[in-house]
Structures are given as structure tokens and as C-alpha cells.
Design a protein around this motif. Structure first.
Motif, PDB file in Angstrom:
ATOM      1  N   UNK A  31       7.366  49.877  16.193  1.00 20.03           N
ATOM      2  CA  UNK A  31       7.450  48.740  15.272  1.00 20.03           C
ATOM      3  C   UNK A  31       6.693  49.012  13.975  1.00 20.03           C
ATOM      4  N   UNK A  32       5.769  49.955  14.011  1.00 17.78           N
ATOM      5  CA  UNK A  32       5.010  50.293  12.806  1.00 17.78           C
ATOM      6  C   UNK A  32       5.920  50.810  11.701  1.00 17.78           C
ATOM      7  N   UNK A  92      10.823  47.986   8.280  1.00 20.09           N
ATOM      8  CA  UNK A  92      10.603  47.541   6.905  1.00 20.09           C
ATOM      9  C   UNK A  92      10.218  46.070   6.838  1.00 20.09           C
ATOM     10  N   UNK A  93      10.756  45.273   7.766  1.00 19.96           N
ATOM     11  CA  UNK A  93      10.486  43.840   7.736  1.00 19.96           C
ATOM     12  C   UNK A  93       9.007  43.552   7.985  1.00 19.96           C
ATOM     13  N   UNK A  94       8.543  42.482   7.396  1.00 15.78           N
ATOM     14  CA  UNK A  94       7.157  42.049   7.570  1.00 15.78           C
ATOM     15  C   UNK A  94       7.011  41.246   8.860  1.00 15.78           C
ATOM     16  N   UNK A 116      -4.303  46.867  24.481  1.00 17.32           N
ATOM     17  CA  UNK A 116      -4.201  47.978  23.541  1.00 17.32           C
ATOM     18  C   UNK A 116      -3.048  47.826  22.560  1.00 17.32           C
ATOM     19  N   UNK A 117      -2.199  46.833  22.747  1.00 20.07           N
ATOM     20  CA  UNK A 117      -1.084  46.621  21.826  1.00 20.07           C
ATOM     21  C   UNK A 117      -1.572  46.434  20.391  1.00 20.07           C
ATOM     22  N   UNK A 139      -0.040  45.768  11.223  1.00 18.47           N
ATOM     23  CA  UNK A 139      -0.630  44.444  11.015  1.00 18.47           C
ATOM     24  C   UNK A 139      -1.421  44.387   9.719  1.00 18.47           C
ATOM     25  N   UNK A 140      -2.153  45.438   9.416  1.00 19.39           N
ATOM     26  CA  UNK A 140      -2.946  45.469   8.177  1.00 19.39           C
ATOM     27  C   UNK A 140      -2.041  45.482   6.950  1.00 19.39           C
TER      28      UNK A 140
END
Length: 219
Positions: free
Chosen positions: A55-56, A59-61, A76-77, A85-86
Motif C-alpha cells: 500500500x506504500x 498514488x491515492x491518499x 506491526x502494521x 502515513x507520514x
């Protein structure tokens, strides 16, 4: 306008179904799970826990993330998606059971650097759609099955019951309504109950409930 995206991780199947019914109209939903969930809605995406790191690269936020867990392995997710996330300024809500402090004490420092992370400690969750195993669930199950309960001297220790309805209301507030600087929230009632006091409350609604005391109870 495109729907905002919320990521949900919750291995409690019944609670997950309730969460989906809450959010599927207003959000695109990404479910991270180890279970077989059918993608029965065009705004619902399911990805396995093992592949969550992928998922990293999307492109979508990811606008919101709700992670409800009582397992250190699932914790650990957040680390797997830390960079994503950042980048997205995702508001991450991590909900952990207060009755299992070892779960968060050993890992909590690793997540506090996330700017938009809120920690939610919830009590003994109970309700018709909840299967988290805790003292309150065991108590209610015993009462419903046997119509009797046996108390002993160990039943004066505190418990922190929270109903499913109040839990979901609190989660929604933390996700969407808490605009202050607080990052720490508690989802249980202000004054703790004990098994004894909880039994007396149950007896008000179930007057036929038989309450017995074991002979080795403490005075």
C-alpha cells in the motif's frame, strides 16, 4: 468530489462488519486482514496482512487509518506503512485493550513520532457483535448460558466494561471530531466496576439470575 479513503484493520469479524456498515457510504475502504473478506462493493478493497506493505506504493491518499488489535503481531502494521502515513498525513487511530498492557508497553514508543497518531485504550468490550475475549464477555456468556453465577473473593478486582455502541461512538469522535492537541484517549467509563457490582447490575435486568458465593470467598 472523490470519497476519502479509510484503512481498517480489525480481525474481530463481527466488529469489522459493523465498522463497514458505518463507513461504506462515505468512504473508500481498504481492509487489511488475514481473513477471507468478499469485495462486495465497488468502494471496498481487501488486501492481505502479508501484502499490506504494498500500500506504500499507491498514488491515492490514505486519509484515515483505524487499527483495532489485541495482538502484538498485528501491531506491526503501523511500522510497515509508516512512510505512507507520514507522506499522506494520515490520521491514524490505534485502539488497544487496556487489559493487556504488555501489548502496548513494549511497542508504544515506536509509534509516538507519527504526527497524526491517536492512541485509544479501550476497556472490556462487550455487545452482541463483539467476540473480544475478556472478563465481561465471559461473565455475560455464563449468565446467559447458565442463568446463575458463583462469586468468590477474587471478584472485587476492577473491570472496565464498555459497550459496543459507546466504543464506536468514541472511535468516531477520535477519528473525525477530536481537533485538540490530545493524542491519548480512554474508552471506558470513568468509575470502574467489579465483577460483584456488575452482577448486581445484571440482576436488575435479570431478576431470576441465581447468585451464589463459594465457601472460600474472602470477607
Amino acid at each position: 468530489a472523490p470519497k476519502p479513503i479509510i484503512l481498517i484493520h480489525c480481525e474481530n469479524e463481527q466488529l469489522l462488519k459493523t465498522l463497514l456498515s458505518y463507513y461504506r457510504r462515505e468512504f473508500k475502504i481498504i481492509i487489511v486482514t488475514q481473513k477471507n473478506i468478499v469485495q462486495d462493493h465497488q468502494s471496498l478493497y481487501v488486501i492481505s496482512y502479508a501484502k499490506a506493505h504494498m500500500l506504500a506504493g499507491i498514488k491515492e491518499t490514505i486519509d484515515y487509518a483505524l487499527i483495532i488489535t489485541d495482538s502484538p503481531q498485528e501491531y506491526t502494521l503501523i511500522h510497515a506503512l509508516d512512510t505512507k502515513f507520514r507522506k499522506d498525513n494520515t490520521h491514524v487511530v490505534l485502539a488497544l485493550p487496556i487489559y493487556n498492557p504488555a501489548l502496548w508497553l513494549s511497542h508504544i514508543h515506536q509509534t509516538l513520532s507519527l504526527k497524526h497518531l491517536s492512541l485509544v485504550f479501550f476497556g472490556n468490550l462487550f455487545g452482541p457483535e463483539v467476540t473480544f475475549e475478556n472478563e465481561v464477555v465471559k461473565l455475560v456468556r455464563t449468565v446467559l448460558r447458565e442463568r446463575r453465577i458463583t462469586l468468590n473473593g477474587n471478584d472485587l478486582s476492577p473491570i472496565y466494561p464498555i459497550s459496543e455502541v459507546d466504543f464506536l461512538t468514541g472511535i468516531n469522535y477520535v477519528l473525525f471530531g477530536a481537533n485538540g492537541k490530545s493524542r491519548l484517549f480512554y474508552l471506558f467509563y470513568k468509575h470502574p466496576q467489579t465483577i460483584v457490582s456488575a452482577i448486581h447490575l445484571l440482576k436488575r435486568t435479570e431478576p431470576d439470575l441465581a447468585v451464589e458465593y463459594s465457601e472460600n470467598r474472602s470477607d
